[in-house]
Design an enzyme around this catalytic site. Structure first.
Site, mmCIF file in Angstrom:
data_model
loop_
_atom_site.group_PDB
_atom_site.id
_atom_site.type_symbol
_atom_site.label_atom_id
_atom_site.label_comp_id
_atom_site.label_asym_id
_atom_site.label_seq_id
_atom_site.Cartn_x
_atom_site.Cartn_y
_atom_site.Cartn_z
ATOM 1 C CG HIS A 12 -0.900 -0.029 12.402
ATOM 2 N ND1 HIS A 12 -1.230 0.535 11.196
ATOM 3 C CD2 HIS A 12 -0.963 -1.367 12.205
ATOM 4 C CE1 HIS A 12 -1.435 -0.412 10.295
ATOM 5 N NE2 HIS A 12 -1.280 -1.571 10.876
ATOM 6 C CE1 TYR A 28 5.226 -3.782 9.106
ATOM 7 C CE2 TYR A 28 5.084 -2.900 11.322
ATOM 8 C CZ TYR A 28 4.517 -3.587 10.270
ATOM 9 O OH TYR A 28 3.240 -4.053 10.389
ATOM 10 C CD GLU A 64 -3.387 -2.907 7.428
ATOM 11 O OE1 GLU A 64 -2.784 -2.825 8.515
ATOM 12 O OE2 GLU A 64 -3.175 -2.131 6.463
ATOM 13 C CG ASP A 112 0.819 -4.985 11.960
ATOM 14 O OD1 ASP A 112 1.177 -5.983 11.314
ATOM 15 O OD2 ASP A 112 -0.173 -4.307 11.638
ATOM 16 C CG ASP A 168 -1.357 -6.998 6.446
ATOM 17 O OD1 ASP A 168 -2.405 -6.538 6.911
ATOM 18 O OD2 ASP A 168 -0.230 -6.706 6.897
ATOM 19 C CG HIS A 184 -4.271 -5.733 12.671
ATOM 20 N ND1 HIS A 184 -5.082 -4.639 12.590
ATOM 21 C CD2 HIS A 184 -3.178 -5.445 11.907
ATOM 22 C CE1 HIS A 184 -4.506 -3.725 11.811
ATOM 23 N NE2 HIS A 184 -3.364 -4.191 11.385
ATOM 24 C CG HIS A 204 -0.676 -0.133 2.522
ATOM 25 N ND1 HIS A 204 0.329 0.594 3.103
ATOM 26 C CD2 HIS A 204 -1.186 -0.894 3.521
ATOM 27 C CE1 HIS A 204 0.427 0.286 4.377
ATOM 28 N NE2 HIS A 204 -0.482 -0.620 4.647
ATOM 29 C CG HIS A 229 4.316 -8.055 8.724
ATOM 30 N ND1 HIS A 229 3.724 -8.568 7.592
ATOM 31 C CD2 HIS A 229 3.431 -7.147 9.220
ATOM 32 C CE1 HIS A 229 2.544 -8.000 7.411
ATOM 33 N NE2 HIS A 229 2.337 -7.140 8.395
HETATM 34 FE FE1 FEO Z 1 -1.544 -3.582 10.092
HETATM 35 FE FE2 FEO Z 1 0.413 -6.075 8.976
HETATM 36 O O1 FEO Z 1 -1.171 -5.137 9.168
#
Ligand code: FEO
Length: 391
Positions: A144, A191, A79, A163, A81, A77, A23, A222
């Site tokens: 976040h 990051y 999001e 994250d 991903d 989370h 993104h 991640h």
């Molecule tokens: Fe906030 Fe890795 O997603």
């Protein structure tokens, strides 16, 4: 062979070796979507993966336990991903309930058709016994997203930190002590700067609670899992959450006919007289991902652009918009640039810097067309003024 974090706990995520745009974030070393399987009397998955990797993720899980035996899928989370693979996971795991907080349930319902999903809604510090292992949930709002949560497994002193402490870093090594720590820490910094930077206060609150836990291992969503060097990344977070300045000056510029570039080099030369680490960066040749990472720990930065169409060069406008959104704290600044008819770029740069809260070290340096010797002397003086902020 499956990667095992502790007895009965496995990494079942996917490596996205070649993702280069996340993104808008330039992910030069790819990424991973980490998901974990906790086997106990009741089996639980901790998060899923990006939707396109869901079949690979489910194959990883199926190699360890039948999918019908998954009782819970924790969603730390919403999001995509991490939760993009949730619909396919729930279809494949008919007995699984989604474990998440109420904000996450709402966010998931706005991303997916959640009709028929089974839920177990948890609150901060709630526990979920699995039979032999326990999951405990800690809300980490705005680290976040509003619904962000971390999951703790006390029997193994293991924190699934979501994250937080993550890195966009594709690697066949899943643990910190098996990876190149220089690369990992650089990607962790990138990051933080690009994802977490605006939320320093919330990061401090989350770290205050989570770092009080007994932690043998921290498994983010991640990059590598921290089992040997967590103290190093924790110390880095203490600096990054306050944007602690190094003795470093950053000069950002865009140029049309080299006038603003020559001014930038002269400002950089003046700043370098102090012995500070100085970087002069052409925004047209550098990603905003790298730029904000450099700005995060500088003491001061200068921004220069010629006037184009009564404003700044488009590439500089993009950089300033990105920096304004991430808002690195506690920086001093300088505006500069060349112009032909009116120094409009200076006005626009000053507006952005004000909105970022970056206090000017002195009046801007503006130059009509090409800089003469006196202008370049003035630029060097401005560089010295910038460097005076770096102690
Ligand atoms: Fe906030 Fe890795 O997603």
């Amino acid at each position: 062979m499956q990667t095992q974090l502790a007895k009965g706990i496995f990494w079942v995520g996917c490596v996205d070796w070649n993702v280069r745009d996340f993104h808008g974030y330039r992910t030069g070393r790819g990424s991973t979507y980490n998901a974990y399987l906790v086997t106990a009397q009741q089996n639980a998955l901790i998060d899923t993966v990006k939707a396109k990797y869901a079949p690979d993720f489910l194959a990883n899980v199926r190699r360890l336990v039948p999918l019908e035996q998954i009782a819970y899928v924790v969603c730390n989370h919403a999001e995509p991903d991490h939760a993009g693979g949730l619909p396919e996971t729930l279809k494949a795991c008919p007995n699984a309930a989604v474990v998440c907080n109420a904000k996450c349930q709402d966010a998931l319902a706005r991303h997916h058709d959640t009709t028929g999903w089974k839920w177990r809604i948890v609150k901060d510090t709630d526990t979920l016994p699995l039979g032999g292992k326990t999951l405990q949930f800690f809300d980490t709002p705005m680290v976040h997203w509003p619904e962000s949560m971390a999951t703790y497994l006390p029997e193994d002193a293991l924190l699934f930190s979501m994250d937080a402490f993550g890195q966009h870093y594709a690697s066949s090594a899943h643990f910190d002590d098996a990876a190149d720590m220089g690369e990992v820490l650089q990607e962790a910094k990138t990051y933080y700067a690009n994802i977490v930077l605006p939320y320093g206060r919330q990061v401090a609150a989350a770290l205050g609670r989570l770092s009080a836990l007994n932690l043998a291992m921290v498994a983010p969503s991640h990059g590598v899992i921290w089992r040997s060097h967590f103290a190093r990344i924790l110390a880095c977070y203490q600096d990054w959450m306050t944007c602690k300045p190094a003795k470093k000056i950053i000069i950002l510029y865009a140029s049309m006919w080299d006038s603003t570039r020559r001014m930038a080099d002269a400002i950089g030369a003046g700043a370098a007289e102090s012995g500070a680490d100085v970087k002069v960066i052409d925004v047209a040749a550098t990603s905003d991902t790298e730029i904000v990472t450099e700005v995060m720990d500088c003491a001061a930065f200068a921004v220069g652009s010629p006037t184009l169409n009564s404003g700044v060069m488009p590439r500089m406008a993009a950089t300033l918009t990105y920096l304004r959104g991430l808002k690195p704290k506690g920086k001093s600044s300088l505006a500069f640039g060349s112009y032909g008819w009116a120094p409009k770029s200076i006005d626009e740069i000053t507006r952005y810097l004000t909105e970022m809260g970056a206090a000017p070290v002195r009046e801007p340096v503006a130059c009509r067309f090409a800089p003469d010797a006196a202008t370049l002397d003035n630029c060097r003086a401005a560089g010295r003024a910038l460097a005076a902020t770096a102690t």
